[in-house]
Motif scaffolding. Structure first.
Motif, mmCIF file in Angstrom:
data_model
loop_
_atom_site.group_PDB
_atom_site.id
_atom_site.type_symbol
_atom_site.label_atom_id
_atom_site.label_comp_id
_atom_site.label_asym_id
_atom_site.label_seq_id
_atom_site.Cartn_x
_atom_site.Cartn_y
_atom_site.Cartn_z
ATOM 1 N N VAL A 1 -59.116 31.535 -21.986
ATOM 2 C CA VAL A 1 -58.481 30.630 -21.021
ATOM 3 C C VAL A 1 -57.062 30.318 -21.472
ATOM 4 C CG1 VAL A 1 -58.573 28.326 -20.025
ATOM 5 C CG2 VAL A 1 -60.668 29.658 -20.259
ATOM 6 N N ARG A 2 -56.895 30.093 -22.775
ATOM 7 C CA ARG A 2 -55.537 29.842 -23.277
ATOM 8 C C ARG A 2 -54.630 31.020 -22.970
ATOM 9 N NH1 ARG A 2 -57.524 27.173 -28.512
ATOM 10 N NH2 ARG A 2 -57.028 24.958 -28.235
ATOM 11 N N ARG A 3 -55.167 32.214 -23.073
ATOM 12 C CA ARG A 3 -54.356 33.396 -22.776
ATOM 13 C C ARG A 3 -53.932 33.412 -21.315
ATOM 14 N NH1 ARG A 3 -53.505 38.309 -25.226
ATOM 15 N NH2 ARG A 3 -54.927 37.723 -26.912
ATOM 16 N N VAL A 4 -54.842 33.083 -20.429
ATOM 17 C CA VAL A 4 -54.501 33.043 -18.998
ATOM 18 C C VAL A 4 -53.368 32.065 -18.758
ATOM 19 C CG1 VAL A 4 -55.320 32.383 -16.713
ATOM 20 C CG2 VAL A 4 -56.795 33.723 -18.219
ATOM 21 N N LEU A 5 -53.499 30.860 -19.304
ATOM 22 C CA LEU A 5 -52.473 29.839 -19.076
ATOM 23 C C LEU A 5 -51.138 30.268 -19.679
ATOM 24 C CD1 LEU A 5 -54.616 26.648 -19.708
ATOM 25 C CD2 LEU A 5 -53.977 27.691 -17.529
ATOM 26 N N ALA A 6 -51.199 30.938 -20.827
ATOM 27 C CA ALA A 6 -49.961 31.417 -21.439
ATOM 28 C C ALA A 6 -49.299 32.474 -20.552
ATOM 29 C CB ALA A 6 -50.261 32.003 -22.824
ATOM 30 N N GLU A 7 -50.116 33.331 -19.933
ATOM 31 C CA GLU A 7 -49.561 34.349 -19.040
ATOM 32 C C GLU A 7 -48.901 33.706 -17.828
ATOM 33 O OE1 GLU A 7 -49.216 37.489 -19.322
ATOM 34 O OE2 GLU A 7 -50.318 37.847 -21.189
ATOM 35 N N VAL A 8 -49.496 32.643 -17.360
ATOM 36 C CA VAL A 8 -48.908 31.935 -16.216
ATOM 37 C C VAL A 8 -47.533 31.381 -16.600
ATOM 38 C CG1 VAL A 8 -49.124 29.924 -14.722
ATOM 39 C CG2 VAL A 8 -51.105 31.384 -15.161
ATOM 40 N N GLU B 1 -41.598 27.441 -4.620
ATOM 41 C CA GLU B 1 -41.952 26.811 -5.888
ATOM 42 C C GLU B 1 -41.275 27.527 -7.057
ATOM 43 O OE1 GLU B 1 -46.114 26.204 -6.210
ATOM 44 O OE2 GLU B 1 -46.022 25.641 -8.324
ATOM 45 N N LEU B 2 -41.150 28.842 -6.935
ATOM 46 C CA LEU B 2 -40.516 29.610 -8.016
ATOM 47 C C LEU B 2 -38.997 29.584 -7.895
ATOM 48 C CD1 LEU B 2 -42.898 32.704 -8.126
ATOM 49 C CD2 LEU B 2 -42.838 30.742 -9.673
ATOM 50 N N GLU C 1 -41.461 31.862 -16.569
ATOM 51 C CA GLU C 1 -40.239 32.129 -17.333
ATOM 52 C C GLU C 1 -39.574 33.407 -16.843
ATOM 53 O OE1 GLU C 1 -41.197 32.146 -21.417
ATOM 54 O OE2 GLU C 1 -41.425 29.962 -21.564
ATOM 55 N N SER C 2 -40.404 34.402 -16.525
ATOM 56 C CA SER C 2 -39.854 35.650 -16.002
ATOM 57 C C SER C 2 -39.074 35.394 -14.730
ATOM 58 C CB SER C 2 -40.995 36.634 -15.735
ATOM 59 O OG SER C 2 -40.527 37.739 -15.015
ATOM 60 N N VAL C 3 -39.595 34.517 -13.901
ATOM 61 C CA VAL C 3 -38.907 34.182 -12.656
ATOM 62 C C VAL C 3 -37.588 33.481 -12.953
ATOM 63 C CG1 VAL C 3 -39.002 32.718 -10.629
ATOM 64 C CG2 VAL C 3 -40.973 34.094 -11.272
ATOM 65 N N ARG C 4 -37.612 32.612 -13.919
ATOM 66 C CA ARG C 4 -36.371 31.915 -14.264
ATOM 67 C C ARG C 4 -35.297 32.916 -14.653
ATOM 68 N NH1 ARG C 4 -36.967 27.353 -18.549
ATOM 69 N NH2 ARG C 4 -34.723 27.480 -18.210
ATOM 70 N N LEU D 1 -38.366 42.501 -3.386
ATOM 71 C CA LEU D 1 -37.030 42.334 -3.955
ATOM 72 C C LEU D 1 -37.144 42.474 -5.471
ATOM 73 C CD1 LEU D 1 -35.808 39.344 -1.790
ATOM 74 C CD2 LEU D 1 -35.001 41.707 -1.724
ATOM 75 N N PRO D 2 -36.018 42.605 -6.175
ATOM 76 C CA PRO D 2 -36.067 42.795 -7.631
ATOM 77 C C PRO D 2 -36.929 41.760 -8.341
ATOM 78 C CG PRO D 2 -33.832 43.125 -6.839
ATOM 79 C CD PRO D 2 -34.646 42.685 -5.652
ATOM 80 N N ALA D 3 -36.770 40.493 -7.958
ATOM 81 C CA ALA D 3 -37.556 39.456 -8.620
ATOM 82 C C ALA D 3 -39.050 39.697 -8.411
ATOM 83 C CB ALA D 3 -37.162 38.080 -8.087
ATOM 84 N N GLY D 4 -39.427 40.054 -7.194
ATOM 85 C CA GLY D 4 -40.829 40.309 -6.909
ATOM 86 C C GLY D 4 -41.343 41.521 -7.660
#
Lengths: 103, 103
Positions: free
Chosen positions: B68-75, A42-43, B80-83, A58-61
DNA sequence: CGGGCTTACGGTGTGCGTAAATATC
DNA sequence: GATATTTACGCACACCGTAAGCCCG
């Protein structure tokens, strides 16, 4: 992506071993493997390096781990916040929910 | 408690109306009602006051909304970090996942 | 009556567990 | 040969959508 998957990811990262993480999570290895695979799919990134001795981040993880921990910590904070609200209501004698939903 | 339930909660809180929130979420009212009820039951607190004109946040719900908004923002931050990680790997020519999992 | 929330019911999809297969030291 | 991950199969649980019920202006 679900909160369970994030918990699974943290457990595997901390144990470095899917089997041990599964025992810690009180599930069996196959579902855990699939959830991790599904999260990666998914990611769009491989999170772990599979070896015959276990798994390794791995780096991403590695980059993801602290962020995921933050999400789970925020979830815990949400629940604690609710407990405070409930205690406050209890003090006032409010009967919010007839069914306490024992958990 | 699931991430979907948290999104549902925010939508209902913002719309002040379960039906309208359901249309915004592209689901129908009954599942949304049930999910909100289930969330309340699991937390042990009533989040909304039901009125014939819609719903209104109770103190507990009002206190929960920003968390809750904070949780969703962290998600979102996690994704984005993965991207970013994926873009970095792509630059190096790594082929992480044979199945791109088109989403 | 009309708008809105809730309950009942049926169908679909997802996740878990057990069992079997594959690969590495 | 032992350990660890992965795939196959079957089952149970949860969620959604449609339809009907209830309550209040």
């Amino acid at each position: 992506m679900s909160l369970d998957q994030l918990s699974y990811f943290v457990a595997v990262a901390e144990e470095g071993n899917i089997g041990r993480a599964a025992r810690r999570l009180h599930i069996s290895q196959p579902p855990l493997t699939r959830q991790i695979r599904q999260l990666e799919s998914e990611l769009g990134v491989e999170l772990f390096l599979r070896t015959p001795r276990g798994v390794q981040l791995l780096p991403a993880g590695h980059a993801l781990l602290p962020r995921v921990r933050r999400v789970l910590a925020e979830v815990v904070a949400v629940k604690e916040s609710v407990r405070d609200s409930r205690a406050c209501a209890d003090e006032r004698g409010d009967s919010e929910l007839p069914s306490p939903a024992s958990r």
